[in-house]
Design a protein around this motif. Sequence first.
Motif, PDB file in Angstrom:
ATOM      1  N   VAL A  77     -13.588  15.706  -6.068  1.00 41.55           N
ATOM      2  CA  VAL A  77     -12.743  15.000  -7.035  1.00 41.55           C
ATOM      3  C   VAL A  77     -12.020  13.811  -6.407  1.00 41.55           C
ATOM      4  O   VAL A  77     -11.587  12.900  -7.122  1.00 41.55           O
ATOM      5  N   ARG A  78     -11.870  13.800  -5.088  1.00 45.54           N
ATOM      6  CA  ARG A  78     -11.228  12.673  -4.412  1.00 45.54           C
ATOM      7  C   ARG A  78     -12.227  11.616  -3.973  1.00 45.54           C
ATOM      8  O   ARG A  78     -11.842  10.552  -3.482  1.00 45.54           O
ATOM      9  N   SER A  79     -13.512  11.911  -4.084  1.00 44.71           N
ATOM     10  CA  SER A  79     -14.526  11.077  -3.444  1.00 44.71           C
ATOM     11  C   SER A  79     -14.599   9.672  -4.024  1.00 44.71           C
ATOM     12  O   SER A  79     -15.044   8.743  -3.341  1.00 44.71           O
ATOM     13  N   CYS A  80     -14.162   9.484  -5.273  1.00 42.05           N
ATOM     14  CA  CYS A  80     -14.185   8.133  -5.843  1.00 42.05           C
ATOM     15  C   CYS A  80     -13.338   7.188  -5.000  1.00 42.05           C
ATOM     16  O   CYS A  80     -13.682   6.011  -4.839  1.00 42.05           O
ATOM     17  N   TYR A  81     -12.246   7.689  -4.452  1.00 39.97           N
ATOM     18  CA  TYR A  81     -11.390   6.872  -3.596  1.00 39.97           C
ATOM     19  C   TYR A  81     -11.916   6.842  -2.168  1.00 39.97           C
ATOM     20  O   TYR A  81     -12.094   5.764  -1.583  1.00 39.97           O
ATOM     21  N   ASP A  82     -12.200   8.030  -1.599  1.00 38.66           N
ATOM     22  CA  ASP A  82     -12.674   8.108  -0.213  1.00 38.66           C
ATOM     23  C   ASP A  82     -13.941   7.278  -0.021  1.00 38.66           C
ATOM     24  O   ASP A  82     -14.018   6.421   0.865  1.00 38.66           O
ATOM     25  N   GLU A  83     -14.936   7.542  -0.853  1.00 40.30           N
ATOM     26  CA  GLU A  83     -16.222   6.867  -0.695  1.00 40.30           C
ATOM     27  C   GLU A  83     -16.133   5.405  -1.125  1.00 40.30           C
ATOM     28  O   GLU A  83     -16.843   4.553  -0.587  1.00 40.30           O
ATOM     29  N   GLY A  84     -15.256   5.104  -2.089  1.00 41.22           N
ATOM     30  CA  GLY A  84     -15.069   3.710  -2.483  1.00 41.22           C
ATOM     31  C   GLY A  84     -14.579   2.864  -1.324  1.00 41.22           C
ATOM     32  O   GLY A  84     -15.061   1.746  -1.103  1.00 41.22           O
ATOM     33  N   LYS A  85     -13.635   3.395  -0.565  1.00 39.14           N
ATOM     34  CA  LYS A  85     -13.119   2.669   0.593  1.00 39.14           C
ATOM     35  C   LYS A  85     -14.160   2.595   1.711  1.00 39.14           C
ATOM     36  O   LYS A  85     -14.252   1.589   2.421  1.00 39.14           O
ATOM     37  N   ARG A  86     -14.948   3.655   1.881  1.00 33.77           N
ATOM     38  CA  ARG A  86     -15.986   3.637   2.913  1.00 33.77           C
ATOM     39  C   ARG A  86     -17.043   2.581   2.587  1.00 33.77           C
ATOM     40  O   ARG A  86     -17.506   1.846   3.463  1.00 33.77           O
ATOM     41  N   VAL A  87     -17.426   2.495   1.311  1.00 34.82           N
ATOM     42  CA  VAL A  87     -18.380   1.463   0.897  1.00 34.82           C
ATOM     43  C   VAL A  87     -17.771   0.070   1.081  1.00 34.82           C
ATOM     44  O   VAL A  87     -18.456  -0.867   1.511  1.00 34.82           O
ATOM     45  N   ALA A  88     -16.485  -0.065   0.771  1.00 32.93           N
ATOM     46  CA  ALA A  88     -15.818  -1.358   0.946  1.00 32.93           C
ATOM     47  C   ALA A  88     -15.875  -1.800   2.407  1.00 32.93           C
ATOM     48  O   ALA A  88     -16.115  -2.981   2.701  1.00 32.93           O
ATOM     49  N   GLU A  89     -15.660  -0.865   3.329  1.00 29.91           N
ATOM     50  CA  GLU A  89     -15.768  -1.198   4.752  1.00 29.91           C
ATOM     51  C   GLU A  89     -17.192  -1.646   5.092  1.00 29.91           C
ATOM     52  O   GLU A  89     -17.398  -2.600   5.855  1.00 29.91           O
ATOM     53  N   THR A  90     -18.183  -0.939   4.550  1.00 32.73           N
ATOM     54  CA  THR A  90     -19.578  -1.304   4.787  1.00 32.73           C
ATOM     55  C   THR A  90     -19.852  -2.732   4.314  1.00 32.73           C
ATOM     56  O   THR A  90     -20.474  -3.536   5.014  1.00 32.73           O
TER      57      THR A  90
END
Length: 250
Positions: A77-90
């Motif tokens: 349920v938190r992954s929209c934020y966690d993974e969103g930021k990880r993709v942003a770094e990529t």
Amino acid sequence: MSWFLAETMEVWYLLFIIFSFCQQTIKTNVIGTLNMLGLAKRVGARILLTSTSEVYGDPLVHPQDETYWGNVNPIGVRSCYDEGKRVAETLMFDYHRQHGIEIRIARIFNTYGPRMNIDDGRVVSNFIAQAIRDEPLTVQLPGTQTRSFCYVSDMVDGLIRLMEGENTGPINIGNPGEFTMLELAETVKEMINPEVKIITVENTPDDPRQRKPDITKAKELLGWEPKVKLRDGLPLMEDDFRKRIGIPRK
């Protein structure tokens, strides 16, 4: 039957709201970063991404340094934020490598201070607002989970140093002082309202058990480390909240 239908509709509506919020969160992180990178490319600007300690997920390494790849649940349920930021770094590094864009990435840990939204749901805001309003301080179970809290002026100083320096990052910007949620609640109670109770409530899924930045890189490359201790920062935030809530000190 009508009661069952009403309850079912309420649950589905709640799920719809959560789903919509998650969609907007990941769109902001991914599409927003793409838009800003495109602008930086067109005008030749240096660009800062305020990433997050959430990229470390529920860490298996403690404290967390920038070489740690994290332990994130990609479908939680938190992954929209966690993974969103990880993709942003990529995306930041892809544009840096392919187009020569000047990038800076800060991994921000929990930050607090005046002018925060009083009811934003963050733990420091919650505790201070609850203490001022004579409400119980609600500690999410088990209460032993830890966080590290950086005062806003220290955070701003770190971000400025990162932008003015030559290192792309990512660099952890946060205060390595580590507190359990129960310790934080006890501190707020002691300093703001000794009469309030501390109660426990259910936690949200995938809540990290511990969080503490390794700021060795920030010290060495930016000459930065936080100066404001938690006990010095909380009263400044309390003063601001009291003015806006309209409840003076007793």
